[in-house]
Design a protein around this motif. Sequence first.
Motif, PDB file in Angstrom:
ATOM      1  N   ARG A  18       8.310 -16.008  21.110  1.00 52.87           N
ATOM      2  CA  ARG A  18       7.700 -17.311  21.576  1.00 52.87           C
ATOM      3  C   ARG A  18       7.690 -17.622  22.787  1.00 52.87           C
ATOM      4  NH1 ARG A  18       5.893 -22.177  18.712  1.00 52.87           N
ATOM      5  NH2 ARG A  18       6.362 -21.303  16.999  1.00 52.87           N
ATOM      6  N   TYR A  21       8.257 -21.422  29.272  1.00 56.05           N
ATOM      7  CA  TYR A  21       7.462 -22.281  30.017  1.00 56.05           C
ATOM      8  C   TYR A  21       7.513 -21.697  31.656  1.00 56.05           C
ATOM      9  CZ  TYR A  21       7.672 -25.759  26.316  1.00 56.05           C
ATOM     10  OH  TYR A  21       7.991 -26.146  24.864  1.00 56.05           O
ATOM     11  N   GLY A  47      15.350 -25.577  20.483  1.00 50.83           N
ATOM     12  CA  GLY A  47      15.298 -24.226  19.639  1.00 50.83           C
ATOM     13  C   GLY A  47      16.146 -23.179  20.298  1.00 50.83           C
ATOM     14  N   GLU A  68      19.056 -26.851  13.963  1.00 52.18           N
ATOM     15  CA  GLU A  68      19.031 -25.648  13.287  1.00 52.18           C
ATOM     16  C   GLU A  68      20.068 -24.660  13.915  1.00 52.18           C
ATOM     17  OE1 GLU A  68      17.770 -23.709  10.576  1.00 52.18           O
ATOM     18  OE2 GLU A  68      19.233 -22.413  11.238  1.00 52.18           O
ATOM     19  N   SER A  93      20.368 -33.523  14.508  1.00 50.18           N
ATOM     20  CA  SER A  93      19.008 -33.884  14.337  1.00 50.18           C
ATOM     21  C   SER A  93      18.896 -35.149  15.342  1.00 50.18           C
ATOM     22  CB  SER A  93      18.765 -34.241  12.732  1.00 50.18           C
ATOM     23  OG  SER A  93      19.387 -35.740  12.506  1.00 50.18           O
ATOM     24  N   ALA A 117       8.605 -30.242  19.853  1.00 45.92           N
ATOM     25  CA  ALA A 117       9.460 -30.675  18.714  1.00 45.92           C
ATOM     26  C   ALA A 117       9.125 -31.829  18.081  1.00 45.92           C
ATOM     27  CB  ALA A 117      10.674 -30.497  19.241  1.00 45.92           C
ATOM     28  N   TRP A 120       8.493 -33.188  14.638  1.00 43.64           N
ATOM     29  CA  TRP A 120       9.264 -32.931  13.561  1.00 43.64           C
ATOM     30  C   TRP A 120      10.155 -34.248  13.499  1.00 43.64           C
ATOM     31  CZ3 TRP A 120       8.945 -28.874  10.310  1.00 43.64           C
ATOM     32  CH2 TRP A 120       8.381 -27.778  10.648  1.00 43.64           C
ATOM     33  N   MET A 121       9.903 -35.153  14.196  1.00 42.90           N
ATOM     34  CA  MET A 121      10.912 -36.168  14.391  1.00 42.90           C
ATOM     35  C   MET A 121      10.263 -37.635  14.230  1.00 42.90           C
ATOM     36  SD  MET A 121      12.944 -34.589  17.754  1.00 42.90           S
ATOM     37  CE  MET A 121      13.189 -32.763  17.820  1.00 42.90           C
TER      38      MET A 121
HETATM   39  C1  SAM Z   1       8.978 -25.481  17.851  1.00 39.27           C
HETATM   40  S1  SAM Z   1      10.665 -25.569  18.256  1.00 39.27           S
HETATM   41  C2  SAM Z   1      10.599 -26.022  19.874  1.00 39.27           C
HETATM   42  C3  SAM Z   1      11.648 -25.325  20.737  1.00 39.27           C
HETATM   43  C4  SAM Z   1      11.771 -25.312  22.138  1.00 39.27           C
HETATM   44  N1  SAM Z   1      12.046 -26.879  22.392  1.00 39.27           N
HETATM   45  C5  SAM Z   1      10.409 -24.789  22.751  1.00 39.27           C
HETATM   46  O1  SAM Z   1       9.657 -25.834  23.498  1.00 39.27           O
HETATM   47  O2  SAM Z   1      10.063 -23.925  22.514  1.00 39.27           O
HETATM   48  C6  SAM Z   1      11.092 -27.000  17.293  1.00 39.27           C
HETATM   49  C7  SAM Z   1      12.490 -27.098  17.311  1.00 39.27           C
HETATM   50  O3  SAM Z   1      12.990 -28.496  16.691  1.00 39.27           O
HETATM   51  C8  SAM Z   1      13.940 -28.315  15.852  1.00 39.27           C
HETATM   52  N2  SAM Z   1      14.086 -29.449  15.110  1.00 39.27           N
HETATM   53  C9  SAM Z   1      13.063 -29.759  14.021  1.00 39.27           C
HETATM   54  N3  SAM Z   1      13.476 -30.944  13.560  1.00 39.27           N
HETATM   55  C10 SAM Z   1      14.571 -31.360  14.088  1.00 39.27           C
HETATM   56  C11 SAM Z   1      15.171 -32.828  14.250  1.00 39.27           C
HETATM   57  N4  SAM Z   1      14.884 -33.815  13.306  1.00 39.27           N
HETATM   58  N5  SAM Z   1      16.039 -32.936  15.267  1.00 39.27           N
HETATM   59  C12 SAM Z   1      16.477 -31.932  15.974  1.00 39.27           C
HETATM   60  N6  SAM Z   1      15.941 -30.636  16.252  1.00 39.27           N
HETATM   61  C13 SAM Z   1      14.723 -30.545  15.437  1.00 39.27           C
HETATM   62  C14 SAM Z   1      13.794 -27.041  15.092  1.00 39.27           C
HETATM   63  O4  SAM Z   1      15.022 -26.508  14.574  1.00 39.27           O
HETATM   64  C15 SAM Z   1      13.293 -26.070  16.158  1.00 39.27           C
HETATM   65  O5  SAM Z   1      14.237 -25.421  16.737  1.00 39.27           O
END
Ligand code: SAM
Length: 265
Positions: A18, A21, A47, A68, A93, A117, A120-121
């Motif tokens: 992935r 930045y 992540g 995760e 979380s 991210a 997801w929140m």
């Molecule tokens: C697409 S990745 C982004 C990772 C990194 N921040 C980036 O910019 O590449 C999304 C991350 O959010 C985490 N995530 C999803 N839901 C979450 C939550 N409710 N609380 C904390 N982390 C969460 C996932 O486990 C994952 O590692």
Amino acid sequence: MTVSTFGGPVAEFYARFRRGYPEAVVARLGAALDLNVGSRVLDVGCGTGQLTIPLAARIRAALGVDVEPDMLRFARRAALDAGVGNVSWLLASDAELGAVAALTGEHMFDAATIGQALHWMDAPRLFRTLRRLVRPGGGVAVITNGEPQWLLDTGWSRALRAHLEAWLGQPLTARCGTDRDAQRAYREALANAGFGRIEEIAVEHREAPLFDGLVGSVYSAMSPETIPTGRERETFEARLRAAVGAEPYPEDVRVTLLVGRRGAG
Ligand SMILES: C[S@@+](CC[C@H](N)C(=O)[O-])C[C@H]1O[C@@H](n2cnc3c(N)ncnc32)[C@H](O)[C@@H]1O
């Protein structure tokens, strides 16, 4: 409770393929949040550390939070490999961040970041919690790292989308927080939580992954049970290669930073 879809092979592909930045993005983020070598930053949904680790090099300390464990395992390893020793990693979380305020006391952080991210929140709830954690005058940055690679306006991207939709048997329309409506909602939620001095920044750069990079990045965006294995993976990749044509696969990546600051009082 959040159900994580970033475990097992997803974490491995994420760490390896992935995109991160570019330095120009991290510098722009640091400037917008007024960070310096004394700053403490909370990175929510960190992540495998794509943002946390380069950010940590510019500040006093970072706390990377993710729900995760597999993602955190790779983040920790990446920090060790990079010789970055000022990041702590917390398995939690977004809903559980109140416990951090209980531990550290209020307003311990100069800023918080959420990189690709927030979709997801629960954004309004998270920003209210961050108001307790971020000091007056500090800020919150919501960062997106380009559009999903199967939704771009290029021939290879359209072919990728058709291939994935046929493979998964469903349309792929989610823009993962990069669309205008999501950004508007984040902006409103930031203002409602007291981060009302808002700045929108975009930093663009060009990337051109080869086939292995493209397919690895696609796997990093799939859920663990949909990533093909064994013979199925061979078929998946042969069909994808035929569909997307010759490498490389150029992309104009637009990284956006939505930065809300608190008043100093
Ligand atoms: C697409 S990745 C982004 C990772 C990194 N921040 C980036 O910019 O590449 C999304 C991350 O959010 C985490 N995530 C999803 N839901 C979450 C939550 N409710 N609380 C904390 N982390 C969460 C996932 O486990 C994952 O590692």
